[in-house]
Design an enzyme around this catalytic site. Structure first.
Site, PDB file in Angstrom:
ATOM      1  N   LYS A 168       0.851  -1.266   0.029  1.00 49.33           N
ATOM      2  CA  LYS A 168       0.078   0.027  -0.022  1.00 49.33           C
ATOM      3  C   LYS A 168       1.024   1.325  -0.011  1.00 49.33           C
ATOM      4  CE  LYS A 168      -4.313  -2.191   1.807  1.00 49.33           C
ATOM      5  NZ  LYS A 168      -3.708  -3.581   1.647  1.00 49.33           N
TER       6      LYS A 168
HETATM    7  C1  LIG Z   1      -4.264  -4.608   0.861  1.00 55.57           C
HETATM    8  C2  LIG Z   1      -3.107  -5.706   0.677  1.00 55.57           C
HETATM    9  C3  LIG Z   1      -3.578  -6.974  -0.223  1.00 55.57           C
HETATM   10  C4  LIG Z   1      -4.972  -6.773  -0.714  1.00 55.57           C
HETATM   11  O1  LIG Z   1      -4.960  -6.181  -1.869  1.00 55.57           O
HETATM   12  P1  LIG Z   1      -6.194  -5.240  -2.683  1.00 55.57           P
HETATM   13  O2  LIG Z   1      -5.818  -4.205  -3.478  1.00 55.57           O
HETATM   14  O3  LIG Z   1      -6.946  -5.110  -1.485  1.00 55.57           O
HETATM   15  O4  LIG Z   1      -6.645  -6.337  -3.472  1.00 55.57           O
HETATM   16  C5  LIG Z   1      -2.974  -8.064  -0.188  1.00 55.57           C
HETATM   17  N1  LIG Z   1      -1.794  -8.199   0.372  1.00 55.57           N
HETATM   18  C6  LIG Z   1      -1.396  -7.282   1.636  1.00 55.57           C
HETATM   19  C7  LIG Z   1      -0.297  -7.488   2.156  1.00 55.57           C
HETATM   20  C8  LIG Z   1      -2.081  -6.028   1.670  1.00 55.57           C
HETATM   21  O5  LIG Z   1      -2.056  -5.301   2.596  1.00 55.57           O
END
Ligand SMILES: *Cc1c(COP(=O)(O)O)cnc(C)c1O
Length: 494
Positions: free
Chosen positions: A110
């Site tokens: 993120k």
């Molecule tokens: C947020 C997240 C995901 C999922 O991503 P999306 O865009 O919500 O599908 C997968 N792995 C980790 C470690 C995350 O923080």
């Protein structure tokens, strides 16, 4: 480029408006009027550093932003990643690669979007002529809160308040948030689970009286969740950069198809890959990897989305989701941009918890996507096996994707090279990873990290080591009822 709503009632809006508003007035998600093509630029991208690829991709949607300033902001944001590389590609085997997206300030993918979102929001509000201060409110189950805090700390004209469920995040995640630095940040534990947190924040957003009181201190609320186009658009870039890296290393020729496997929760990350494909990147299939909360696996196999099912808490908590909000953007495309039908499906999801694709739409979806899942045992087994076979340490989210990747390769007999997106550092989920590679269990998170280092020789990131020394600034836990008061108080202080 203008933006339209997936539910269609609103008129087309400017890019800056879409970024600042987050959600369309009709409740739909903003999507670009069309997809810009970067096919002609692919060869040039081979020689570009990441920030340049990113600004090219992002600016092709957000043309109202100044290009040079955007490039400069990309350079700043991505200099916060180890070696200035937000998406390094690691080769595990012939035809099997991992793009590591976890080398940023908070060790989760993120960061790629949230290190950049404050700029998009701030400049976006300038472009739309909005003068108010922005307060970001976040309910988090772990990763988003910390990444947003880091991304917005000490930014002019913006403040951020994060609520996490006091008993619902890992020790390391809690420590990461409690030790957050910055003048414009506040963090509270909320008594209850993630849903309580989320509902509290939603109620604040929807409360006319709260918004009115905030307006009196020249403050508007905004969100940093993944429905915002500003969260989505920086994620398209690493599909392009990964592809270019494979061409540059000689592992593929320009034009060869590459499959991507994506550990999926809210469907934001994988949707960015679909957008990259629409923009001309030679992508074969996008493989959607889920954990036991496998509502998306079923969707891609049957064409029916049905959230009426048991909810499981797993070792890959960022994928513990039953309503994948960004799927709405894919439905819009699959229906040939039929906003009325998309709105009906979303209404049906709300009323009955389900909706279905037509046979034709499902056929179309199958061309671009494949859905698979790994249960808890398979996830931990994969961490063990991938470490034994390739000497590679993976976190539980990445392990889910690796397992689905192996299944997919066997099922499809494809010869396309495959890139697995790795979304978190193993040191964010140290307990599960240590158990999988050594069978050991250790309670203290720092001792556990030390043990994982001894077992794997994978260096402990500084972001973890430095936590031990940091002051715990935010240790207060509040009840849901107190949330409004702390929001209003915070607005007065800023
Ligand atoms: C947020 C997240 C995901 C999922 O991503 P999306 O865009 O919500 O599908 C997968 N792995 C980790 C470690 C995350 O923080």
């Amino acid at each position: 480029m203008k933006f339209v709503s997936t539910r269609g009632v609103s008129v087309a809006q400017s890019a800056a408006h879409a970024i600042v508003k987050g959600l369309a007035d009709d409740g739909g998600l903003f999507v670009p009027e069309r997809f810009p093509s970067l096919k002609e630029s692919l060869n040039d991208m081979l020689n570009m550093p990441y920030p340049k690829i990113a600004s090219l991709v992002i600016h092709s949607f957000l043309e109202e932003y100044d290009y040079d300033e955007m490039l400069n902001e990309c350079e700043k944001a991505y200099s916060l990643f180890d070696d200035g590389e937000p998406a390094p590609v690691v080769k595990l085997d012939d035809g099997l690669f991992v793009t590591e997206l976890f080398h940023g300030p908070t060790l989760a993918f993120k960061d790629v979007a949230l290190t950049f979102l404050s700029y998009l929001l701030r400049r976006g509000s300038d472009i739309t002529g909005m003068k108010d201060k922005i307060m970001i409110l976040v309910a988090t189950s772990g990763d988003t809160g910390k990444a947003a805090l880091e991304g917005f700390k000490d930014k002019e004209g913006i403040s951020i308040m994060v609520f996490y469920p006091s008993e619902g995040v890992s020790d390391m995640q809690k420590l990461q948030m409690q030790t957050q630095e910055g003048k414009n940040v506040k963090v509270y534990g909320v008594k209850g689970n993630f849903d309580d947190c989320q509902n509290t924040v939603k109620e604040i957003f929807n409360s006319k009286s709260v918004c009115q009181s905030l307006k009196e201190c020249n403050t508007v609320l905004s969100s940093a969740n993944s429905m915002s186009f500003g969260r989505l658009v920086p994620q398209i870039s690493y599909y392009f950069s990964s592809y270019c890296d494979l061409v540059n290393s000689g592992d593929i020729k320009m034009g060869d198809l590459v499959d991507f496997v994506v550990p999926t929760g809210n469907f934001g990350d994988i949707l960015a890959g679909y957008y990259a494909k629409q923009m001309g990147l030679p992508v074969g299939r996008l493989v959607c990897a889920s954990n036991c909360n496998n509502v998306l696996t079923e969707f891609f196999q049957s064409g029916t989305y049905d959230k009426n099912r048991e909810f499981f808490k797993t070792n890959s908590p960022s994928m513990d989701i039953l309503i994948s909000s960004n799927l709405e953007r894919l439905l819009f495309e699959l229906s040939n941009r039929d906003a009325k039908l998309t709105a009906e499906r979303m209404a049906s999801l709300k009323a009955t918890g389900k909706y279905s694709l037509t046979d034709l739409e499902l056929k179309q979806a199958e061309k671009d996507f494949f859905g698979g899942y790994a249960d808890e045992e398979e996830c931990l087994e994969t961490i063990t096996n991938v470490f034994d076979d390739f000497g590679y340490v993976s976190d539980p989210h990445t392990a889910v994707a690796l397992k689905v990747c192996f299944d997919y390769k066997e099922f499809s007999k494809t010869s396309n090279p495959t890139v697995v997106l790795s979304t978190a550092s193993p040191y964010k989920f140290t307990q599960s990873v240590l158990k999988a590679v050594s069978g050991k269990t250790v309670k203290d998170p720092f001792v556990c990290a030390q043990k994982l280092l001894e077992e794997t020789a994978l260096p402990i990131p500084n972001q973890i080591l430095s936590l031990k020394e940091k002051e715990r600034r935010f240790t207060e836990t509040i009840s849901k009822e107190q949330a409004v008061d702390v929001v209003l108080q915070f607005a007065k202080e800023n």
